[in-house]
Design an enzyme around this catalytic site. Structure first.
Site, PDB file in Angstrom:
ATOM      1  N   SER A  14     -21.836  35.294  13.169  1.00 38.74           N
ATOM      2  CA  SER A  14     -22.697  35.337  14.359  1.00 38.74           C
ATOM      3  C   SER A  14     -21.993  35.809  15.623  1.00 38.74           C
ATOM      4  CB  SER A  14     -23.332  33.972  14.608  1.00 38.74           C
ATOM      5  OG  SER A  14     -22.383  33.054  15.101  1.00 38.74           O
TER       6      SER A  14
ATOM      7  N   LYS B  34     -21.413  29.961  20.571  1.00 36.36           N
ATOM      8  CA  LYS B  34     -22.328  31.021  21.028  1.00 36.36           C
ATOM      9  C   LYS B  34     -22.001  31.374  22.475  1.00 36.36           C
ATOM     10  CE  LYS B  34     -24.807  30.613  17.241  1.00 36.36           C
ATOM     11  NZ  LYS B  34     -24.622  31.515  16.170  1.00 36.36           N
TER      12      LYS B  34
END
Length: 166
Positions: free
Chosen positions: A48, A92
């Site tokens: 990711s 993230k």
């Protein structure tokens, strides 16, 4: 007389053992406080955050002071407790803070863009690799309280040593 000498010897050994145990306990307490409240190493893996972080795993240092002082901002890499599985942590990038209007594209939902407003006390997070990231596009804005810390230094691998993404 032998008994007194024998007791004295054991008393000295016991005192030495207690002193060394106290030093070890103090060290472990300091280590725990540092790891919990100041800075800790974290293993980050998965696709990711490609190309910023490696898929096979990076070890990064995460500081735990910024989010307590409200000092995280757009573009910061953060470690967040997953809103779907509290046993997992996600790494993230913050794309929106409270009050921001975020326009995002989700390749799984087609070519259309969507718009979301980040509510008070929340952040909008996304992975750098939008094609392989499960983030706010799927579960919405994340409460600010789920932020565990801000990534500030990559320790491993050695060839990528330094601040991630720079």
């Amino acid at each position: 007389m032998k008994l007194v000498s024998y007791m004295s010897q054991w008393r000295g050994i016991a005192k030495e053992a207690m002193d060394r145990t106290a030093i070890a306990v103090k060290f472990l307490c300091c280590l725990h406080i540092t790891d919990t409240y100041f800075c800790s190493p974290t293993h980050v893996y998965g696709p990711s955050m490609l190309p910023t972080l490696n898929m096979v795993g990076d070890i990064v240092l995460v500081e735990h002071v910024s989010q307590r002082l409200g000092k995280v901002r757009h573009g910061d890499l953060v470690v967040i407790r997953s809103p779907l599985d509290p046993k997992r942590c996600l790494t993230k990038r913050i794309m929106g803070m409270e009050g921001d209007t975020v326009t995002y594209f989700d390749p799984m939902l087609g070519d259309a863009t969507r718009v979301a407003v980040v509510p008070k006390g929340h952040v909008w997070i996304q992975g750098d690799n939008i094609f392989a990231s499960h983030d706010s596009r799927h579960f919405g804005p994340v409460p600010y309280g789920l932020i565990q810390g801000k990534v500030f230094f990559r320790v491993w691998p050695l060839d990528c040593l330094g601040v991630p993404g720079q």
